[in-house]
Write a protein that holds these residues in place. Structure first.
Motif, PDB file in Angstrom:
ATOM      1  N   UNK A 181       5.376  11.934  13.285  1.00 17.47           N
ATOM      2  CA  UNK A 181       4.673  12.460  12.125  1.00 17.47           C
ATOM      3  C   UNK A 181       3.952  11.428  11.294  1.00 17.47           C
ATOM      4  N   UNK A 182       3.802  10.190  11.823  1.00 15.52           N
ATOM      5  CA  UNK A 182       3.187   9.138  11.010  1.00 15.52           C
ATOM      6  C   UNK A 182       2.007   8.457  11.694  1.00 15.52           C
TER       7      UNK A 182
ATOM      8  N   UNK B 218      -0.238  -3.829  16.848  1.00 19.42           N
ATOM      9  CA  UNK B 218      -0.159  -4.059  15.409  1.00 19.42           C
ATOM     10  C   UNK B 218       0.240  -2.771  14.686  1.00 19.42           C
ATOM     11  N   UNK B 219      -0.282  -1.636  15.130  1.00 14.74           N
ATOM     12  CA  UNK B 219       0.098  -0.354  14.528  1.00 14.74           C
ATOM     13  C   UNK B 219       1.611  -0.160  14.607  1.00 14.74           C
ATOM     14  N   UNK B 220       2.191  -0.465  15.763  1.00 19.84           N
ATOM     15  CA  UNK B 220       3.628  -0.317  15.919  1.00 19.84           C
ATOM     16  C   UNK B 220       4.406  -1.200  14.966  1.00 19.84           C
ATOM     17  N   UNK B 221       3.922  -2.429  14.788  1.00 17.19           N
ATOM     18  CA  UNK B 221       4.634  -3.351  13.892  1.00 17.19           C
ATOM     19  C   UNK B 221       4.510  -2.893  12.433  1.00 17.19           C
TER      20      UNK B 221
ATOM     21  N   UNK C  32       0.829  -1.206   0.000  1.00 17.95           N
ATOM     22  CA  UNK C  32       0.000   0.000   0.000  1.00 17.95           C
ATOM     23  C   UNK C  32       0.866   1.261   0.000  1.00 17.95           C
ATOM     24  N   UNK C  33       1.951   1.220   0.741  1.00 17.80           N
ATOM     25  CA  UNK C  33       2.875   2.352   0.753  1.00 17.80           C
ATOM     26  C   UNK C  33       3.466   2.578  -0.640  1.00 17.80           C
ATOM     27  N   UNK C  34       3.892   1.500  -1.275  1.00 16.12           N
ATOM     28  CA  UNK C  34       4.481   1.623  -2.615  1.00 16.12           C
ATOM     29  C   UNK C  34       3.459   2.076  -3.651  1.00 16.12           C
ATOM     30  N   UNK C  35       2.189   1.715  -3.449  1.00 16.04           N
ATOM     31  CA  UNK C  35       1.148   2.081  -4.405  1.00 16.04           C
ATOM     32  C   UNK C  35       0.611   3.490  -4.183  1.00 16.04           C
ATOM     33  N   UNK C  36       1.074   4.173  -3.140  1.00 19.04           N
ATOM     34  CA  UNK C  36       0.712   5.570  -2.952  1.00 19.04           C
ATOM     35  C   UNK C  36      -0.464   5.837  -2.037  1.00 19.04           C
ATOM     36  N   UNK C  37      -0.899   4.853  -1.268  1.00 22.41           N
ATOM     37  CA  UNK C  37      -1.981   5.102  -0.313  1.00 22.41           C
ATOM     38  C   UNK C  37      -1.492   6.026   0.797  1.00 22.41           C
ATOM     39  N   UNK C  38      -2.391   6.854   1.306  1.00 19.20           N
ATOM     40  CA  UNK C  38      -2.011   7.893   2.265  1.00 19.20           C
ATOM     41  C   UNK C  38      -1.837   7.370   3.680  1.00 19.20           C
TER      42      UNK C  38
ATOM     43  N   UNK D   9       7.847   2.996   5.883  1.00 17.34           N
ATOM     44  CA  UNK D   9       8.736   4.140   6.126  1.00 17.34           C
ATOM     45  C   UNK D   9       8.061   5.502   6.025  1.00 17.34           C
ATOM     46  N   UNK D  10       6.942   5.608   5.295  1.00 15.41           N
ATOM     47  CA  UNK D  10       6.356   6.934   5.110  1.00 15.41           C
ATOM     48  C   UNK D  10       4.835   6.967   5.229  1.00 15.41           C
ATOM     49  N   UNK D  11       4.145   5.873   4.958  1.00 21.36           N
ATOM     50  CA  UNK D  11       2.693   5.866   5.044  1.00 21.36           C
ATOM     51  C   UNK D  11       2.263   6.131   6.484  1.00 21.36           C
ATOM     52  N   UNK D  12       1.201   6.911   6.660  1.00 18.11           N
ATOM     53  CA  UNK D  12       0.672   7.142   7.998  1.00 18.11           C
ATOM     54  C   UNK D  12      -0.013   5.866   8.474  1.00 18.11           C
ATOM     55  N   UNK D  13       0.125   5.564   9.758  1.00 14.17           N
ATOM     56  CA  UNK D  13      -0.438   4.348  10.330  1.00 14.17           C
ATOM     57  C   UNK D  13      -1.263   4.742  11.546  1.00 14.17           C
ATOM     58  N   UNK D  14      -2.455   4.160  11.670  1.00 14.29           N
ATOM     59  CA  UNK D  14      -3.297   4.558  12.788  1.00 14.29           C
ATOM     60  C   UNK D  14      -4.410   3.584  13.069  1.00 14.29           C
ATOM     61  N   UNK D  15      -5.325   4.058  13.887  1.00 15.44           N
ATOM     62  CA  UNK D  15      -6.421   3.209  14.382  1.00 15.44           C
ATOM     63  C   UNK D  15      -7.727   3.632  13.738  1.00 15.44           C
TER      64      UNK D  15
END
Length: 346
Positions: free
Chosen positions: A115-116, A74-77, A47-53, A83-89
């Motif tokens: 910032x992620x 799981x968010x932490x993992x 998803x990160x490579x495909x450009x998802x936010x 490296x750049x995609x935002x990760x959250x709940x």
């Protein structure tokens, strides 16, 4: 959400808005939670490579088909594997937790991955009432006091300048972690508007209330130090395949999942079937179709048209895609096709 990332709310084309991923870490029939979590990491990297936010995970408990119950872990993992995609709940069910614990957990995540990290909050238990009691033990917490819990949580991130906070969230204090309110009705929509917070609506399982909730959010919105104008993200089921027939076939796994919920018999994600009419009666079929009415299923052209119609109807600032697909490779292909559709229109 930082103001500089806001998108024009009047955007009319599917190419004008960000797209994100909602992952429930589905446990498929014949699979294990370990398999599901490995698939989550694989999908997140793609998803990160495909450009998802962003890549969000959801808190559910006592659900045999969902592996993301320890959502913060799981968010932490996932954040560590990308490296750049935002990760959250999408989201943390706040009534299940002490606000201080969530402030510390997400303060830790933000400190590790600055910032992620996004903190999406819901007020439902994410489970049945018996399991909710097991989670909350002696706590009297419920969705009714969600606004008070939210205010307490916010106070840990932004303590009073007078120094009256005797309990401090460390890590957490002073960190600007975007807080989103999630909803499947208009309660959180109104609250998010009143507080000037971004709002995410669960159209992927509550399509009947989508427009009503979005109207409530925008109508109650007050500018804040977070947002100058409303920012609404809407979740939707998208099952894409190279051929229309394949997409329809893949979608029967999602239909079986909702059928289990209608019967109050949640289960692992089942393989696709040739004929759903052999599994449901007319009442159940209508109930499942009602809950999945906003779903977009088909080949790339069908999905392109469906996304455009969905965007035109909702005027969403961002779309979050959920895809309950049994085969992991087919699931990857579905998200890849959506990313290709968006790129073709940019």
């Amino acid at each position: 959400m930082p103001k500089e990332t806001s998108v024009n709310p009047n955007a009319k084309s599917i190419s004008d808005i960000p797209y994100s991923v909602l992952d429930l870490s589905p446990i498929v029939k014949g699979g294990t939670p370990a398999d599901s979590l490995r698939n989550t990491l694989d999908l997140a990297r793609h998803a990160e490579n495909w450009g998802y936010a962003r890549y969000w995970l959801a808190e559910h408990h006592n659900m045999p088909g969902i592996a993301s119950s320890a959502t913060s872990v799981v968010i932490g993992r996932v954040a560590a594997a990308t490296s750049k995609i935002r990760v959250g709940s999408g989201g943390i069910m706040l009534p299940n937790h002490a606000p201080l614990v969530i402030a510390e957990q997400f303060g830790t995540l933000e400190s590790l991955f600055p910032g992620r990290i996004d903190l999406g909050l819901g007020r439902a238990p994410g489970t049945d009432q018996l399991t909710a009691r097991a989670l909350r033990r002696e706590s009297r917490s419920s969705g009714q006091n969600f606004p008070e819990q939210l205010a307490e949580l916010q106070s840990y991130f932004n303590p009073s300048p007078t120094g009256k906070n005797r309990v401090r969230a460390i890590p957490g204090e002073g960190l600007r972690i975007p807080i989103w309110l999630l909803g499947s009705s208009d309660f959180s929509a109104r609250l998010a508007g009143q507080l000037g917070l971004p709002f995410a609506f669960a159209s992927h399982f509550s399509p009947e209330y989508t427009l009503q909730a979005l109207e409530a959010y925008r109508g109650h919105f007050r500018p804040s130090d977070v947002l100058d104008q409303p920012y609404a993200m809407v979740g939707v089921n998208v099952i894409a395949a190279d051929q229309e027939e394949e997409a329809r076939w893949l979608a029967t796994s999602m239909q079986q999942l909702f059928l289990g919920l209608v019967r109050n018999q949640p289960d692992q994600l089942q393989p696709p079937v040739e004929n759903m009419d052999e599994l449901w009666n007319e009442y159940e079929k209508a109930a499942v179709q009602r809950q999945t009415a906003s779903s977009i299923i088909g080949d790339p052209e069908t999905v392109r048209e469906g996304l455009q119609l969905f965007l035109t109807e909702t005027r969403a600032d961002e779309i979050m895609i959920n895809a309950q697909i049994y085969d992991h490779q087919a699931r990857l292909r579905s998200f890849e096709l959506v990313s290709e559709i968006i790129k073709e229109n940019r």
